[in-house]
Motif scaffolding. Sequence first.
Motif, PDB file in Angstrom:
ATOM      1  N   PRO A  23      26.971  47.588  27.482  1.00  0.00           N
ATOM      2  CA  PRO A  23      27.224  47.923  26.073  1.00  0.00           C
ATOM      3  C   PRO A  23      28.598  48.571  25.849  1.00  0.00           C
ATOM      4  O   PRO A  23      29.201  48.412  24.798  1.00  0.00           O
ATOM      5  N   ASN A  24      29.107  49.276  26.867  1.00  0.00           N
ATOM      6  CA  ASN A  24      30.393  49.974  26.711  1.00  0.00           C
ATOM      7  C   ASN A  24      31.567  49.251  27.357  1.00  0.00           C
ATOM      8  O   ASN A  24      32.662  49.261  26.836  1.00  0.00           O
ATOM      9  N   GLU A  25      31.322  48.660  28.503  1.00  0.00           N
ATOM     10  CA  GLU A  25      32.410  48.008  29.241  1.00  0.00           C
ATOM     11  C   GLU A  25      31.905  46.771  29.969  1.00  0.00           C
ATOM     12  O   GLU A  25      31.097  46.879  30.869  1.00  0.00           O
ATOM     13  N   ASP A  26      32.397  45.611  29.602  1.00  0.00           N
ATOM     14  CA  ASP A  26      32.137  44.396  30.370  1.00  0.00           C
ATOM     15  C   ASP A  26      33.227  44.300  31.431  1.00  0.00           C
ATOM     16  O   ASP A  26      34.339  44.776  31.233  1.00  0.00           O
ATOM     17  N   PHE A  27      32.900  43.691  32.549  1.00  0.00           N
ATOM     18  CA  PHE A  27      33.972  43.445  33.516  1.00  0.00           C
ATOM     19  C   PHE A  27      33.694  42.185  34.309  1.00  0.00           C
ATOM     20  O   PHE A  27      32.564  41.750  34.455  1.00  0.00           O
ATOM     21  N   TYR A  28      34.772  41.618  34.801  1.00  0.00           N
ATOM     22  CA  TYR A  28      34.731  40.381  35.570  1.00  0.00           C
ATOM     23  C   TYR A  28      35.571  40.613  36.818  1.00  0.00           C
ATOM     24  O   TYR A  28      36.707  41.094  36.733  1.00  0.00           O
ATOM     25  N   VAL A  29      35.021  40.296  37.959  1.00  0.00           N
ATOM     26  CA  VAL A  29      35.728  40.472  39.219  1.00  0.00           C
ATOM     27  C   VAL A  29      35.834  39.123  39.912  1.00  0.00           C
ATOM     28  O   VAL A  29      34.848  38.403  40.031  1.00  0.00           O
ATOM     29  N   LEU A  30      37.020  38.801  40.350  1.00  0.00           N
ATOM     30  CA  LEU A  30      37.259  37.601  41.142  1.00  0.00           C
ATOM     31  C   LEU A  30      37.923  38.074  42.429  1.00  0.00           C
ATOM     32  O   LEU A  30      38.943  38.765  42.390  1.00  0.00           O
ATOM     33  N   ALA A  31      37.307  37.746  43.565  1.00  0.00           N
ATOM     34  CA  ALA A  31      37.828  38.209  44.846  1.00  0.00           C
ATOM     35  C   ALA A  31      37.872  37.057  45.842  1.00  0.00           C
ATOM     36  O   ALA A  31      37.085  36.115  45.746  1.00  0.00           O
ATOM     37  N   ALA A  32      38.797  37.154  46.779  1.00  0.00           N
ATOM     38  CA  ALA A  32      38.911  36.132  47.817  1.00  0.00           C
ATOM     39  C   ALA A  32      39.333  36.778  49.134  1.00  0.00           C
ATOM     40  O   ALA A  32      40.009  37.803  49.140  1.00  0.00           O
ATOM     41  N   ALA A  33      38.912  36.169  50.208  1.00  0.00           N
ATOM     42  CA  ALA A  33      39.335  36.572  51.547  1.00  0.00           C
ATOM     43  C   ALA A  33      39.824  35.319  52.254  1.00  0.00           C
ATOM     44  O   ALA A  33      39.223  34.255  52.149  1.00  0.00           O
TER      45      ALA A  33
END
Length: 68
Positions: A23-33
């Motif tokens: 409700p306060n903060e959406d987030f999207y994470v994209l990570a790679a190794a």
Amino acid sequence: MLPGPPPITPPTAFADESFREDPNEDFYVLAAAVLEVQAQQSARELMRGLLGSRRATKLHWHETERQS
């Protein structure tokens, strides 16, 4: 077969993404190794160890056991 040095196997990239709605903060994470071929099996084993006692086929950070 052509003469010369053997072909070099390039490293492999492994990527994943995660999205969380809040409700306060959406987030999207994209990570790679990026791993050399020789390191892939030991990395696999290390990641499987993070599953703990769960018998899941996928590793989800929010479901892992906290280790102290």
